[in-house]
Motif scaffolding. Sequence first.
Motif, PDB file in Angstrom:
ATOM      1  N   LYS A 170      -5.707  43.298  10.643  1.00 36.04           N
ATOM      2  CA  LYS A 170      -5.874  41.683  10.350  1.00 36.04           C
ATOM      3  C   LYS A 170      -4.881  40.765  11.020  1.00 36.04           C
ATOM      4  O   LYS A 170      -3.695  40.904  10.832  1.00 36.04           O
ATOM      5  CB  LYS A 170      -6.004  41.235   8.711  1.00 36.04           C
ATOM      6  N   SER A 171      -5.311  39.766  12.148  1.00 36.37           N
ATOM      7  CA  SER A 171      -4.649  38.812  12.625  1.00 36.37           C
ATOM      8  C   SER A 171      -3.760  39.582  13.804  1.00 36.37           C
ATOM      9  O   SER A 171      -2.884  38.803  14.565  1.00 36.37           O
ATOM     10  CB  SER A 171      -3.574  38.060  11.655  1.00 36.37           C
ATOM     11  N   LYS A 172      -3.610  40.863  13.919  1.00 31.24           N
ATOM     12  CA  LYS A 172      -3.102  41.459  15.095  1.00 31.24           C
ATOM     13  C   LYS A 172      -3.637  41.467  16.066  1.00 31.24           C
ATOM     14  O   LYS A 172      -5.185  41.547  16.301  1.00 31.24           O
ATOM     15  CB  LYS A 172      -2.529  42.944  14.710  1.00 31.24           C
ATOM     16  N   ALA A 187     -14.057  48.504  17.842  1.00 31.52           N
ATOM     17  CA  ALA A 187     -13.909  47.488  18.267  1.00 31.52           C
ATOM     18  C   ALA A 187     -14.640  46.304  17.365  1.00 31.52           C
ATOM     19  O   ALA A 187     -13.861  45.308  16.992  1.00 31.52           O
ATOM     20  CB  ALA A 187     -14.024  47.176  19.777  1.00 31.52           C
ATOM     21  N   TYR A 188     -15.838  46.915  17.062  1.00 32.96           N
ATOM     22  CA  TYR A 188     -16.571  45.794  16.048  1.00 32.96           C
ATOM     23  C   TYR A 188     -15.957  45.753  14.708  1.00 32.96           C
ATOM     24  O   TYR A 188     -15.866  44.825  14.122  1.00 32.96           O
ATOM     25  CB  TYR A 188     -17.934  46.364  15.940  1.00 32.96           C
ATOM     26  N   ASP A 189     -15.323  47.077  14.089  1.00 32.14           N
ATOM     27  CA  ASP A 189     -14.436  47.169  12.944  1.00 32.14           C
ATOM     28  C   ASP A 189     -13.457  46.182  12.941  1.00 32.14           C
ATOM     29  O   ASP A 189     -13.081  45.825  11.973  1.00 32.14           O
ATOM     30  CB  ASP A 189     -14.465  48.639  12.699  1.00 32.14           C
ATOM     31  N   LEU A 190     -12.849  46.606  13.942  1.00 31.77           N
ATOM     32  CA  LEU A 190     -11.552  45.737  14.222  1.00 31.77           C
ATOM     33  C   LEU A 190     -11.923  44.175  13.999  1.00 31.77           C
ATOM     34  O   LEU A 190     -11.107  43.612  13.144  1.00 31.77           O
ATOM     35  CB  LEU A 190     -10.778  46.098  15.505  1.00 31.77           C
ATOM     36  N   HIS A 191     -12.908  43.796  14.733  1.00 30.75           N
ATOM     37  CA  HIS A 191     -13.126  42.341  14.511  1.00 30.75           C
ATOM     38  C   HIS A 191     -13.762  41.904  13.235  1.00 30.75           C
ATOM     39  O   HIS A 191     -13.013  40.811  12.637  1.00 30.75           O
ATOM     40  CB  HIS A 191     -14.521  42.083  15.728  1.00 30.75           C
ATOM     41  N   ASN A 192     -14.401  42.775  12.759  1.00 32.52           N
ATOM     42  CA  ASN A 192     -14.672  42.432  11.134  1.00 32.52           C
ATOM     43  C   ASN A 192     -13.679  42.362   9.919  1.00 32.52           C
ATOM     44  O   ASN A 192     -13.562  41.624   9.162  1.00 32.52           O
ATOM     45  CB  ASN A 192     -15.622  43.597  10.614  1.00 32.52           C
ATOM     46  N   TRP A 193     -12.480  42.909  10.555  1.00 30.73           N
ATOM     47  CA  TRP A 193     -11.406  42.962   9.575  1.00 30.73           C
ATOM     48  C   TRP A 193     -10.369  41.845   9.972  1.00 30.73           C
ATOM     49  O   TRP A 193      -9.316  41.649   9.582  1.00 30.73           O
ATOM     50  CB  TRP A 193     -10.742  44.313   9.458  1.00 30.73           C
ATOM     51  N   GLY A 194     -10.738  41.160  10.972  1.00 35.58           N
ATOM     52  CA  GLY A 194      -9.847  40.012  11.220  1.00 35.58           C
ATOM     53  C   GLY A 194      -9.074  40.102  12.208  1.00 35.58           C
ATOM     54  O   GLY A 194      -8.087  39.301  12.807  1.00 35.58           O
ATOM     55  N   ALA A 195      -8.918  41.146  13.361  1.00 36.00           N
ATOM     56  CA  ALA A 195      -8.059  41.608  14.511  1.00 36.00           C
ATOM     57  C   ALA A 195      -8.524  40.792  15.531  1.00 36.00           C
ATOM     58  O   ALA A 195      -9.786  40.510  15.750  1.00 36.00           O
ATOM     59  CB  ALA A 195      -8.185  43.166  14.702  1.00 36.00           C
ATOM     60  N   MET A 302      -3.977  41.318  35.352  1.00 38.68           N
ATOM     61  CA  MET A 302      -3.902  40.318  34.157  1.00 38.68           C
ATOM     62  C   MET A 302      -2.870  41.191  33.004  1.00 38.68           C
ATOM     63  O   MET A 302      -2.657  42.273  33.379  1.00 38.68           O
ATOM     64  CB  MET A 302      -5.120  40.487  33.402  1.00 38.68           C
ATOM     65  N   GLU A 303      -2.326  40.321  32.501  1.00 34.75           N
ATOM     66  CA  GLU A 303      -1.089  40.631  31.510  1.00 34.75           C
ATOM     67  C   GLU A 303      -1.408  40.146  30.047  1.00 34.75           C
ATOM     68  O   GLU A 303      -2.003  39.072  29.918  1.00 34.75           O
ATOM     69  CB  GLU A 303       0.260  40.318  32.182  1.00 34.75           C
ATOM     70  N   LYS A 304      -1.306  41.116  29.196  1.00 33.57           N
ATOM     71  CA  LYS A 304      -1.207  40.533  27.748  1.00 33.57           C
ATOM     72  C   LYS A 304      -0.680  41.261  26.734  1.00 33.57           C
ATOM     73  O   LYS A 304      -0.352  42.363  27.038  1.00 33.57           O
ATOM     74  CB  LYS A 304      -2.687  40.557  27.267  1.00 33.57           C
ATOM     75  N   GLU A 305       0.062  40.672  25.712  1.00 33.29           N
ATOM     76  CA  GLU A 305       0.900  41.501  24.558  1.00 33.29           C
ATOM     77  C   GLU A 305      -0.338  42.025  23.509  1.00 33.29           C
ATOM     78  O   GLU A 305      -1.127  41.074  23.326  1.00 33.29           O
ATOM     79  CB  GLU A 305       2.017  40.405  23.976  1.00 33.29           C
ATOM     80  N   PHE A 306      -0.121  42.996  23.253  1.00 35.55           N
ATOM     81  CA  PHE A 306      -0.864  43.721  22.061  1.00 35.55           C
ATOM     82  C   PHE A 306       0.426  44.262  21.269  1.00 35.55           C
ATOM     83  O   PHE A 306       1.101  44.669  21.307  1.00 35.55           O
ATOM     84  CB  PHE A 306      -1.643  44.818  22.510  1.00 35.55           C
ATOM     85  N   ASP A 307      -0.263  44.175  19.658  1.00 33.42           N
ATOM     86  CA  ASP A 307       0.533  44.987  18.592  1.00 33.42           C
ATOM     87  C   ASP A 307      -0.087  46.208  18.357  1.00 33.42           C
ATOM     88  O   ASP A 307       0.933  47.161  18.107  1.00 33.42           O
ATOM     89  CB  ASP A 307       0.232  44.063  17.173  1.00 33.42           C
ATOM     90  N   ALA A 308      -1.174  46.820  19.045  1.00 40.48           N
ATOM     91  CA  ALA A 308      -1.567  48.144  18.760  1.00 40.48           C
ATOM     92  C   ALA A 308      -2.503  48.410  19.904  1.00 40.48           C
ATOM     93  O   ALA A 308      -3.393  47.515  20.457  1.00 40.48           O
ATOM     94  CB  ALA A 308      -2.392  48.201  17.494  1.00 40.48           C
TER      95      ALA A 308
END
Length: 382
Positions: A170-172, A187-195, A302-308
């Motif tokens: 969540k929020s990551k 991806a859908y499950d992550l979105h549903n949990w607020g990621a 393109m560059e982006k930071e990710f937590d996971a």
Amino acid sequence: MQESSVVIVGGGPSGLAISALLTQNSISHVILEKEECNASLWRKNAYDRLNLHIASEFCSLPLMPHPSSCPTYLTKDEFLHYIDKYVDHFDIKPRYCRVVESAKYDEVRNKWIVEAKNNIEGSLEVYGAKFLVIASGENNEGFIPNISGLGKFEGEVVHSKYYKSGKKYKSKDVLVVGCGNSGMEIAYDLHNWGANTSIVIRNPLHVFTRDMIRTGMHLVQYFPVYIADEIITLLAKLKYGDLSKYGIYRPKDGPLYLKNSIGKSAVIDVGTIEKIKEGTIKVVPSGIKKIENKNVIFENNMEKEFDAIIFATGYKSIANEWLKDYKYALNETGFPKNPFPKHWKGDYGLYCAGLARKGLFGVKKDAEAIAEDINETLKSEN
């Protein structure tokens, strides 16, 4: 040495199905399963929200169709309940915690010699059999591509095999690599949990509802594959419209043709497409070039930071590691060397089940073909 007519390596749906059919013909056999339970991939390595995407009439094992009263699309737990009933009904008794270390054909004795470590007792067991069935599955070991800097990534790296739910994300900022059914559903499950979810989609793919695929599977029983493909592709276009503006392109070949020819599955949409259209799941139309700390640099710069990073990049068969004479049935990648529909049969009594990339429907067909071939061979010799 413990003797039987058949040694089956793997206690998943393929191994269980073949066991039931051999039992019907009173053919002696043994199942060697490395885990402490049957259907371990379903019990231990399936994410929480998993449902079968294929209708139940195409997801039964031999000799036990699902009752008409069962749901059209089974949940993971409902399917496992069916497996438990199947095992009880046919009195299937796999030998658990048996890790096969080698299997080779003895040309002098005309039989397969299989060595397996009994992880309960810590001993080595030796089995001899006229027939050997590889039923260890195509989803043995999760595959993660070799990406520069991945080993030093400061966030979490996980293969989809070990993903359970998006609750802890969540929020990551999470990147999903792989746009098959697992990747899209995760991806859908992550979105549903607020990621904050992004997904890499580099290759063309077909997207359908599960009812569209069910329609196609019924159509091919009466019409050529290309007609079924045209009909369900038209249905998909009417429902989803032009997805190219969102970074999703359809392949030139039809979905059922691709499944039959190279084993590539269409994506069964569980709601991911709507979220991509809304922009709440972001599509990255480029592969990963390298990783620096928590920063992912893509091939389009393109560059982006990710937590996971969650890799839904598929699996590999590891049968070649223990099957010393794999050339009799498999190629160098651990999949059948013979083209469909003769993929299941090798030489010298070696068979492979569940490696045709055709899901549970293919498992049933493979099991029936293998058991019938073994039965006919034994009859002709007697």
